[in-house]
Design a protein around this motif. Structure first.
Motif, PDB file in Angstrom:
ATOM      1  N   SER A 119      10.862  31.389  -4.599  1.00 39.37           N
ATOM      2  CA  SER A 119      11.934  31.448  -3.601  1.00 39.37           C
ATOM      3  C   SER A 119      11.747  30.393  -2.520  1.00 39.37           C
ATOM      4  N   CYS A 120      10.492  30.149  -2.137  1.00 37.91           N
ATOM      5  CA  CYS A 120      10.226  29.127  -1.119  1.00 37.91           C
ATOM      6  C   CYS A 120      10.630  27.743  -1.619  1.00 37.91           C
ATOM      7  N   ALA A 121      10.480  27.514  -2.934  1.00 38.00           N
ATOM      8  CA  ALA A 121      10.893  26.225  -3.490  1.00 38.00           C
ATOM      9  C   ALA A 121      12.412  26.097  -3.494  1.00 38.00           C
ATOM     10  N   ARG A 122      13.089  27.166  -3.877  1.00 37.68           N
ATOM     11  CA  ARG A 122      14.547  27.109  -3.977  1.00 37.68           C
ATOM     12  C   ARG A 122      15.228  27.138  -2.607  1.00 37.68           C
ATOM     13  N   LEU A 123      14.605  27.868  -1.666  1.00 34.51           N
ATOM     14  CA  LEU A 123      15.198  28.021  -0.329  1.00 34.51           C
ATOM     15  C   LEU A 123      14.382  27.253   0.707  1.00 34.51           C
ATOM     16  N   ARG A 124      13.870  26.108   0.315  1.00 32.98           N
ATOM     17  CA  ARG A 124      12.946  25.370   1.185  1.00 32.98           C
ATOM     18  C   ARG A 124      13.548  25.041   2.544  1.00 32.98           C
ATOM     19  N   TRP A 125      14.789  24.586   2.541  1.00 33.60           N
ATOM     20  CA  TRP A 125      15.391  24.159   3.811  1.00 33.60           C
ATOM     21  C   TRP A 125      15.718  25.333   4.727  1.00 33.60           C
TER      22      TRP A 125
ATOM     23  N   LEU B 228       2.013  31.432   3.176  1.00 36.43           N
ATOM     24  CA  LEU B 228       2.804  31.978   2.067  1.00 36.43           C
ATOM     25  C   LEU B 228       4.223  31.430   2.019  1.00 36.43           C
ATOM     26  N   THR B 229       4.739  30.947   3.139  1.00 36.75           N
ATOM     27  CA  THR B 229       6.140  30.508   3.165  1.00 36.75           C
ATOM     28  C   THR B 229       6.297  29.054   3.603  1.00 36.75           C
ATOM     29  N   ALA B 230       5.790  28.710   4.779  1.00 34.09           N
ATOM     30  CA  ALA B 230       5.996  27.356   5.295  1.00 34.09           C
ATOM     31  C   ALA B 230       5.308  26.308   4.425  1.00 34.09           C
ATOM     32  N   VAL B 231       4.075  26.591   4.003  1.00 35.69           N
ATOM     33  CA  VAL B 231       3.345  25.605   3.202  1.00 35.69           C
ATOM     34  C   VAL B 231       4.016  25.373   1.844  1.00 35.69           C
ATOM     35  N   PRO B 232       4.380  26.427   1.069  1.00 36.15           N
ATOM     36  CA  PRO B 232       5.116  26.161  -0.178  1.00 36.15           C
ATOM     37  C   PRO B 232       6.437  25.411   0.052  1.00 36.15           C
ATOM     38  N   ALA B 233       7.150  25.757   1.113  1.00 35.03           N
ATOM     39  CA  ALA B 233       8.408  25.052   1.394  1.00 35.03           C
ATOM     40  C   ALA B 233       8.152  23.580   1.710  1.00 35.03           C
ATOM     41  N   LEU B 234       7.103  23.292   2.477  1.00 29.78           N
ATOM     42  CA  LEU B 234       6.760  21.902   2.774  1.00 29.78           C
ATOM     43  C   LEU B 234       6.342  21.158   1.510  1.00 29.78           C
ATOM     44  N   ILE B 235       5.595  21.835   0.644  1.00 31.45           N
ATOM     45  CA  ILE B 235       5.197  21.211  -0.620  1.00 31.45           C
ATOM     46  C   ILE B 235       6.435  20.901  -1.466  1.00 31.45           C
ATOM     47  N   ALA B 236       7.385  21.836  -1.481  1.00 25.68           N
ATOM     48  CA  ALA B 236       8.608  21.616  -2.262  1.00 25.68           C
ATOM     49  C   ALA B 236       9.375  20.397  -1.759  1.00 25.68           C
TER      50      ALA B 236
END
Length: 754
Positions: free
Chosen positions: A54-60, A366-374
């Motif tokens: 979900s973090c990858a798909r909803l990164r922004w 759990l959230t910000a780091v995966p989103a930043l990686i994405a």
């Protein structure tokens, strides 16, 4: 290839990053259905894997939400520094606090500003004229109740060298804090205008303000320098500026929102600058640790399956590293919860603030780091952290593990004996005292005033123990009580205060020795133990220290129970073993005791004080061991979870000794742990740059604990004990084993990748 897939084409045949399924399923039953058929429970790896995808798909949207929180933290959280106060170290119902309030009612006295004027003969006409002119001006100030000096008040005081005199300015009672500070500043400014070679101005409230200002300045210096060095270290470790920036952004986000939470906390309780220092230090270190773990695992997953979509890779990463971050964060937060057991306001604020910092660091991991990686995965180099590796050989921890496994008995014995030897100074020689002006840097004016007054105007004698007797002081029972107190061991003299309103008496009992040393504390206990037919309250600095020690000692078993139970439960969830959690607790205890021993040698005995830039005041702050108990246990659990999670993942039932799993686990996670320890060590060392001794104690001790834990304990003692215990490492009673298999066993990789 879609936008969500990696931009580099796969080379050769894609190699799956998961083990083949070993669970039979009915013909025609889909994999998803099989997961439900096998276990109807929701599993942590499945949930965190879904969160990663979900973090990858909803990164922004996720990064946008964090940005809003960070801006709020910078705007509102920055105001927390205007609402800080000196949180009390004792609860209001402590006996010494009851005595202090009773004294205030019987002999009301406002805040006091003191000044030492010296450098010339005290009766030099120029000095007399200068002092008289300034004290006359101060007497006319609004908010000043009384001024005493050598020339215009009875009982003026001359220093032992006959070249110093004391000025005492009492402010009016009940002034609001803002108004009181304005009057204090005006009085201090006037006193500094006295024309004399030496003018030192201080007092209890001025010392508290100096402590707060120094804590804020130290935090600003330590954090700014630490973040700059940390960025350089992260860029080197991770091989690129963007990759190095991700952990730092996560840390800034976690700390900013923590400040916002502390701002809200000030509406309900007192928050001290010391709390802000320690909490931001903890949040920064943990956020960087968790980001490094997630980044390293992401790169391993990408290297194993370079053609996979970014959402799929982050799902796999979260199912392993994310689960480790979650369990580690809960373990550290539970350790912080141990502080909430104590009734002292300072520790209570530290517990709440620390728990918030840990949970926010976990949430960022759990959230910000995966989103930043994405967002930035194309800019993340395809290599693992190099810290702890020599060329292409095994890392530092893996080499240490190999050495320990080759000779487990001698290594375990030598490491245990060495850590216990380091703990001896704490066990047998620690001197715990409440911080006062002596904890300020030697150059601080408030500290200089206290030292000069103690040496030249009090003859080096201890501050008196204040005894309140609630009965008619003219009666025979009070005279008998006075005689009993006067004959106690360690009592130098007893002086009743004159002009006490009401049927009561206030006694100043001067003990032998220093203000809060063992003799003074013994006198406090002896007075309280006297059998009297009337109420007796005992206060003063020595009594406050006695009350604090008694309060902490009385609640420590409950705090220990909270930390132990949370550790046992969370490590059992991770490993399914009851042996590994017990062993982890023992190793954490060794790390803590050894750290406290080194702390006594450096800060109490002053060994190396010049190198670290402080002047030892002969004691350790009484709150430091309690805070270190929680912080060391929490951060030791952090690395324990990192290593055990990977060791368990590498475990092979065909290897009953588990030696291969230990070596493989340390080899694969060791560089990450070493890099994380290096980064958090930089954060802790940043706090050694300040001048506040209490903050230096925490920063130094945590650095020592990290060094011992990551090298000696995790590198040598852990593999040696696991080698000695063999298959017993993973033992659990049958009912607990079945419960763990039913609720917490990680599903097959094919299930968690969906």
């Amino acid at each position: 290839m879609s936008a969500d897939r990696l931009d580099r084409p796969p080379t050769g045949q894609n190699r799956p990053s998961v083990r083949p399924m070993t669970v039979d399923r009915p013909v025609g039953l889909p994999v998803r259905g099989m997961a439900i058929h096998r276990r109807r429970c929701l599993h942590v790896p499945v949930m965190v894997a879904a969160l990663g995808r979900s973090c990858a798909r909803l990164r922004w949207p996720i990064l946008g939400a964090w940005l809003v929180l960070v801006v709020a933290g910078l705007v509102l959280g920055g105001q927390v520094f205007d609402r800080l106060s000196t949180a009390g170290s004792l609860p209001p119902d402590a006996p010494s606090q009851l005595a202090e309030r009773r004294v205030d009612r019987l002999q009301p006295e406002g805040p006091v500003v003191v000044a030492v004027v010296g450098g010339r003969d005290v009766y030099d006409p120029a000095v007399v004229q200068a002092v008289t002119a300034v004290t006359g001006e101060i007497r006319t100030m609004d908010g000043v109740a009384e001024v005493e000096d050598l020339y215009n008040a009875a009982g003026g005081r001359i220093g032992a060298d006959n070249r110093r005199s004391l000025i005492r300015v009492e402010l009016r009672q009940g002034l609001p804090d803002d108004r009181r500070e304005q009057v204090e500043d005006a009085v201090a400014a006037a006193l500094h205008r006295i024309d004399a070679p030496e003018v030192l101005v201080g007092g209890e409230k001025l010392a508290e303000r100096a402590f707060e200002d120094q804590a804020i300045a130290d935090a600003a210096l330590g954090e700014s320098v630490a973040l700059l060095i940390l960025l350089v270290v992260l860029v080197v470790i991770l091989g690129g500026f963007v990759a190095g920036l991700i952990p730092l952004v996560a840390a800034v986000a976690a700390v900013s929102v923590t400040l916002l939470a502390l701002f809200g906390l000030t509406a309900f309780t007192e928050v001290s600058p010391f709390t802000v220092n320690v909490v931001t230090l903890l949040g920064t270190g943990l956020a960087v640790d968790y980001a490094l773990l997630v980044l390293a695992r992401f790169r391993q997953e990408r290297d194993a399956d370079p053609g996979a979509a970014i959402a799929e890779l982050l799902g796999r990463t979260s199912a392993t590293a994310g689960r480790t971050v979650l369990i580690s964060g809960l373990a550290v937060a539970a350790a912080m919860g141990g502080l909430s057991v104590f009734s002292e306001p300072l520790l209570g604020a530290m517990a709440l603030g620390g728990a918030v910092a840990v949970l926010l660091a976990t949430l960022a991991g759990l959230t910000a780091v995966p989103a930043l990686i994405a967002v930035a995965h194309r800019r993340i180099p395809a290599r693992v952290p190099a810290v702890g590796r020599s060329g292409r050989g095994p890392g530092l921890l893996a080499r240490l593990a190999g050495f320990a496994q080759a000779r487990p008995g001698p290594v375990a014995l030598a490491v245990t004996a060495g850590l216990l030897a380091l703990s001896l100074p704490f066990v047998f020689a620690v001197n715990l005292e409440n911080s006062d002006a002596r904890a300020l840097p030697a150059s601080a004016e408030a500290r200089k005033v206290q030292e000069v007054v103690q040496r030249d105007f009090s003859g080096g004698q201890a501050d008196p123990i204040v005894v309140v007797v609630d009965t008619d002081p003219a009666g025979t029972p009070v005279r008998d009580f006075l005689n009993a107190v006067n004959t106690l061991d360690g009592v130098l003299r007893v002086e009743p205060r004159p002009d006490i309103a009401g049927p009561a008496a206030i006694l100043d009992v001067t003990p032998e020795g220093a203000t809060a040393d063992r003799t003074s504390r013994d006198v406090v206990r002896a007075i309280r133990a006297l059998d009297t037919p009337f109420p007796v309250l005992v206060g003063g600095a020595a009594a406050e220290l006695v009350d604090y020690r008694d309060s902490v000692a009385g609640r420590f078993p409950l705090a220990l129970l909270v930390v132990v139970l949370s550790t046992l439960v969370l490590l059992f969830v991770l490993t399914g073993s009851v042996v590994l959690p017990v062993k982890a607790l023992m190793m954490n205890a060794l790390t803590l005791l050894a750290t406290l021993g080194v702390l006594v040698v450096v800060f109490q005995w002053g060994v190396g004080s010049a190198l670290l830039g402080f002047d030892s005041w002969g004691a350790i702050d009484v709150t430091t061991p309690v805070l270190l108990f929680v912080f060391v246990f929490g951060l030791s659990m952090d690395y324990e979870v990192f290593l055990l999670a990977r060791i368990k993942e590498e475990r092979d039932p065909r290897d009953p000794t588990g030696d291969r799993a230990v070596r493989a686990g340390l080899e694969k996670s060791g560089p990450v742990v070493t890099a994380a320890a290096l980064c958090i060590g930089v954060v802790f060392l940043g706090f050694l740059l300040g001048d506040l001794v209490a903050v230096k104690e925490i920063g130094f001790a945590m650095t020592v604990a990290l060094l011992l834990d990551v090298t000696v304990v995790r590198g040598l003692l852990l593999p040696a004990l696991m080698k000695l215990l063999g298959e017993w490492n993973w033992w659990a009673p049958a009912p607990l084993r079945r419960l763990h298999e039913r609720l917490f066993v990680q599903p097959d990789d094919s299930e968690r990748m969906r």
